[in-house]
Design a protein around this motif. Structure first.
Motif, PDB file in Angstrom:
ATOM      1  N   TYR A 115       0.857  -1.196   0.000  1.00  0.00           N
ATOM      2  CA  TYR A 115       0.000   0.000   0.000  1.00  0.00           C
ATOM      3  C   TYR A 115       0.891   1.242   0.000  1.00  0.00           C
ATOM      4  O   TYR A 115       1.827   1.350   0.794  1.00  0.00           O
ATOM      5  CB  TYR A 115      -0.934  -0.022   1.203  1.00  0.00           C
ATOM      6  CG  TYR A 115      -1.791  -1.265   1.213  1.00  0.00           C
ATOM      7  CD1 TYR A 115      -2.985  -1.305   0.506  1.00  0.00           C
ATOM      8  CD2 TYR A 115      -1.373  -2.421   1.878  1.00  0.00           C
ATOM      9  CE1 TYR A 115      -3.756  -2.461   0.470  1.00  0.00           C
ATOM     10  CE2 TYR A 115      -2.130  -3.586   1.843  1.00  0.00           C
ATOM     11  CZ  TYR A 115      -3.327  -3.601   1.138  1.00  0.00           C
ATOM     12  OH  TYR A 115      -4.073  -4.750   1.100  1.00  0.00           O
ATOM     13  N   ASN A 172       1.293   5.641  -0.629  1.00  0.00           N
ATOM     14  CA  ASN A 172       0.832   7.017  -0.796  1.00  0.00           C
ATOM     15  C   ASN A 172       1.658   7.639  -1.915  1.00  0.00           C
ATOM     16  O   ASN A 172       2.868   7.779  -1.796  1.00  0.00           O
ATOM     17  CB  ASN A 172       1.019   7.817   0.495  1.00  0.00           C
ATOM     18  CG  ASN A 172       0.083   7.359   1.594  1.00  0.00           C
ATOM     19  OD1 ASN A 172      -0.774   6.510   1.375  1.00  0.00           O
ATOM     20  ND2 ASN A 172       0.246   7.907   2.781  1.00  0.00           N
ATOM     21  N   ILE A 203      -3.827   6.955  -3.582  1.00  0.00           N
ATOM     22  CA  ILE A 203      -3.539   5.825  -2.688  1.00  0.00           C
ATOM     23  C   ILE A 203      -3.690   4.569  -3.525  1.00  0.00           C
ATOM     24  O   ILE A 203      -4.716   4.377  -4.198  1.00  0.00           O
ATOM     25  CB  ILE A 203      -4.499   5.834  -1.488  1.00  0.00           C
ATOM     26  CG1 ILE A 203      -4.276   7.117  -0.682  1.00  0.00           C
ATOM     27  CG2 ILE A 203      -4.293   4.595  -0.626  1.00  0.00           C
ATOM     28  CD1 ILE A 203      -5.432   7.513   0.171  1.00  0.00           C
ATOM     29  N   SER A 239       1.584   4.398   5.756  1.00  0.00           N
ATOM     30  CA  SER A 239       0.415   3.590   6.109  1.00  0.00           C
ATOM     31  C   SER A 239       0.830   2.418   6.984  1.00  0.00           C
ATOM     32  O   SER A 239       2.015   2.125   7.142  1.00  0.00           O
ATOM     33  CB  SER A 239      -0.267   3.074   4.837  1.00  0.00           C
ATOM     34  OG  SER A 239       0.653   2.344   4.044  1.00  0.00           O
ATOM     35  N   THR A 249      -6.201  -1.231   6.173  1.00  0.00           N
ATOM     36  CA  THR A 249      -5.072  -0.339   5.917  1.00  0.00           C
ATOM     37  C   THR A 249      -5.424   1.031   6.466  1.00  0.00           C
ATOM     38  O   THR A 249      -6.451   1.606   6.098  1.00  0.00           O
ATOM     39  CB  THR A 249      -4.786  -0.222   4.412  1.00  0.00           C
ATOM     40  OG1 THR A 249      -4.488  -1.526   3.888  1.00  0.00           O
ATOM     41  CG2 THR A 249      -3.609   0.699   4.146  1.00  0.00           C
ATOM     42  N   LEU A 297      -4.188   5.068   7.169  1.00  0.00           N
ATOM     43  CA  LEU A 297      -3.254   6.137   6.797  1.00  0.00           C
ATOM     44  C   LEU A 297      -3.890   7.477   7.131  1.00  0.00           C
ATOM     45  O   LEU A 297      -5.078   7.565   7.437  1.00  0.00           O
ATOM     46  CB  LEU A 297      -2.880   6.048   5.315  1.00  0.00           C
ATOM     47  CG  LEU A 297      -4.008   6.045   4.275  1.00  0.00           C
ATOM     48  CD1 LEU A 297      -4.456   7.457   3.949  1.00  0.00           C
ATOM     49  CD2 LEU A 297      -3.547   5.344   3.000  1.00  0.00           C
ATOM     50  N   SER A 304       3.585   8.600  10.033  1.00  0.00           N
ATOM     51  CA  SER A 304       3.219   7.223   9.757  1.00  0.00           C
ATOM     52  C   SER A 304       2.748   6.599  11.063  1.00  0.00           C
ATOM     53  O   SER A 304       3.278   6.907  12.124  1.00  0.00           O
ATOM     54  CB  SER A 304       4.416   6.469   9.195  1.00  0.00           C
ATOM     55  OG  SER A 304       4.964   7.182   8.106  1.00  0.00           O
TER      56      SER A 304
END
Length: 575
Positions: free
Chosen positions: A418, A420, A465, A494, A502, A504, A534
């Motif tokens: 995952y 960003n 994302i 994340s 998940t 974030l 984070s």
């Protein structure tokens, strides 16, 4: 809200520090003459030293802990805590807010040492730190490091967190050092300088401790320093080994001397093999490759070292001879025993500013898979004519990436990574530069969006994302984030959970929980300030709750975010 102490000398000293813009970046003024520790009820801290085994079990095998920046050594940012699920995440509640009292960069990750009570250790800019009762949010000690006058900072007064070992916690300092604190009292044990801050070296990442060594790195590539990875003795701070990332034998002429290639984010470690996977930044000067011909090895990519002696094992470069500022500074993810093409492999996963995710063989660095694009690719690799400053090229991904430093996460349950991502265009231009110690050494510059000519075909979204399958390279889902406001960019990392979630944070102040399989937003909470950090998560058996912590406020692209000073902690009971 957690209780706030009326008098905190460490907080008061930090509040007086000002970050001011200077010709070549930023510097700090009104810094204290000496470091300050303020103690409160430190008797609440259980006296149980943190061991190598505890760190190896952190987060994944032991859900009660989050003992390092990336959760575990492999930086998967995954917790095996399973109280919060897709079905009940809507019931997640705010437990408490800790006001650090210092409105500065908030890019750090709170680590949590298990116990009764668990204790959280967090840092924020400029080198302010706290020990906190992780059940109640009560501050147990505060600390402010005395940085020297005349620091050179390219971007902000960041600090991204502690490492922990035995009875100590370790924090990098903006003057390119590491300070060790007694984690029971907050008092200084030792300090070691790893670079000359007067020529531009600095330090902002969370260090890592492995098998009797504190692993650290280098920042300051914008000032023409030469990058390195180093190991220090955790008891004395004495340097054990140092490996330069721009070795003279690999570079043309003397260009290696100011070749940058700094390692300004936390390296990943595989305890089983003893490999360190370091994320390496761009060569210097950033935008003028004519003064550094060749591939500029070992910049922009993954540099793998032996943890024993720092010897180089392999390197994979994502943008050789780069002139687009395409650092590969995001932490690498190590995954062992991944099923891939009918074989079981140990792999290293690297998301780059190039907006590809690279899956490499952990033993030799051979590329096994390169993903579909995670953002748009427009005018990528197009050279700027070295004629004058008026010749400019708008390109996507711009200098933010793709994936800038924002840590990715991996969920063994879904098998997905995952990310960003940034999709904003930038314009770069060339100008001749001569190296001068303590001055920026860029060989050009850039225009930041929205002050650029939007390239043809750009979709108007400045971030996204994205979930990627590192085995096949498939982009499984992607949520575009609108470009209506510049604050839509994403500036933190994340985490994932054993239940397929998940988490974030966004620059608009939302902490969001996604269904990791399909990208559906299942829950979000507005915290009122940008989230540039984070997260971390842990299970507290004494309370029967799973917690999620996030630092709120401050930082952003080139000191662009609105300031804040909060640590927010959410919780959900298992019954």
């Amino acid at each position: 809200m957690a209780s706030i102490h009326q008098h905190d000398a460490a907080v008061e000293a930090a509040q007086k520090i000002e970050m001011v813009e200077v010709e070549d970046g930023y510097t700090l003024t009104n810094v204290p003459e000496q470091s300050i520790t303020q103690q409160f009820d430190i008797e609440q801290i259980p006296q149980q030293d943190v061991t190598q085994q505890m760190r190896e079990e952190s987060a994944v095998e032991d859900p009660t802990s989050w003992l390092m920046y990336g959760g575990n050594y492999q930086q998967q940012r995954h917790t095996s805590a399973d109280v919060i699920t897709k079905d009940n995440v809507g019931d997640l509640e705010l437990e408490y807010l800790v006001q650090t009292g210092v409105a500065s960069s908030m890019e750090g990750v709170p680590i949590v040492v298990p116990g009764d009570p668990p204790v959280m250790y967090q840092t924020n800019g400029p080198n302010h730190a706290k020990a906190i009762n992780a059940r109640t949010g009560e501050t147990l000690w505060s600390y402010t490091y005395a940085n020297p006058q005349g620091l050179l900072l390219c971007c902000d007064a960041n600090n991204r967190g502690f490492a922990v070992h035995g009875d100590k916690v370790y924090m990098t300092t903006l003057d390119s050092g590491i300070v060790a604190l007694n984690r029971y009292t907050g008092e200084e044990e030792w300090y070691t300088s790893t670079g000359d801050h007067e020529i531009g070296y600095s330090a902002t990442w969370a260090p890592n401790v492995h098998d009797g060594k504190v692993i650290t790195g280098s920042a300051g590539g914008e000032y023409g320093v030469s990058g390195f990875v180093a190991a220090l003795d955790p008891e004395s701070g004495e340097e054990i080994w140092r490996t330069n990332t721009t070795p003279a034998e690999e570079w043309a002429g003397d260009s290696h001397e100011h070749g940058a290639g700094t390692v300004w984010m936390t390296p990943t470690i595989d305890p089983e093999s003893g490999m360190i996977h370091a994320p390496v930044g761009n060569p210097g000067p950033d935008f003028d490759g004519t003064v550094r011909p060749g591939p500029n090895r070992y910049t922009i990519g993954t540099l793998t070292l032996s943890a024993d002696d720092g010897s180089i094992q392999w390197h994979y470069g994502e943008s050789p001879h780069d002139v687009w500022d395409y650092d590969s500074s995001a932490p690498k993810i190590r995954v062992n025993d991944m099923e891939m093409d009918g074989e079981t492999r140990d792999v290293v996963i690297s998301p780059g500013k190039t907006a590809w995710v690279y899956t490499m063989d952990a033993n030799n660095g051979r590329l096994l898979e390169r993903s579909q694009e995670t953002t748009q690719h427009i005018n990528m690799w197009k050279m700027v004519p070295h004629v004058d400053e008026d010749r400019r090229v708008a390109f996507v991904p711009g200098a933010q990436g793709g994936n800038d430093w924002q840590p990715p996460s991996y969920n063994p349950e879904t098998g997905l990574v995952y990310l960003n991502q940034h999709n904003a265009p930038h314009e770069i231009f060339w100008e001749e530069a001569q190296y001068e110690a303590g001055q920026t050494y860029w060989g050009g510059g850039l225009n930041d969006w929205p002050d650029v000519t939007n390239p043809e075909g750009w979709n108007g979204n400045i971030s996204a994302i994205v979930a990627v399958d590192p085995v096949t390279g498939e982009r499984v889902w992607r949520e575009w984030i609108s470009g209506e406001e510049t604050s839509d960019y994403l500036w933190g990392g994340s985490i994932t959970t054993a239940t397929g979630l998940t988490f974030l944070g966004t620059q608009k102040g939302n902490i969001v929980a996604y269904d990791g399989e399909n990208g559906d937003r299942l829950w979000q909470f507005q915290l009122g300030a940008p989230i540039c950090s984070s997260l971390s998560s842990w299970y507290d058996p004494g309370e029967g709750k799973q917690y999620v912590a996030v630092q709120v406020g401050g930082s952003g692209w080139l000191h662009g975010g609105r300031r804040g000073s909060t640590v927010a902690v959410f919780g959900l009971s298992e019954n």
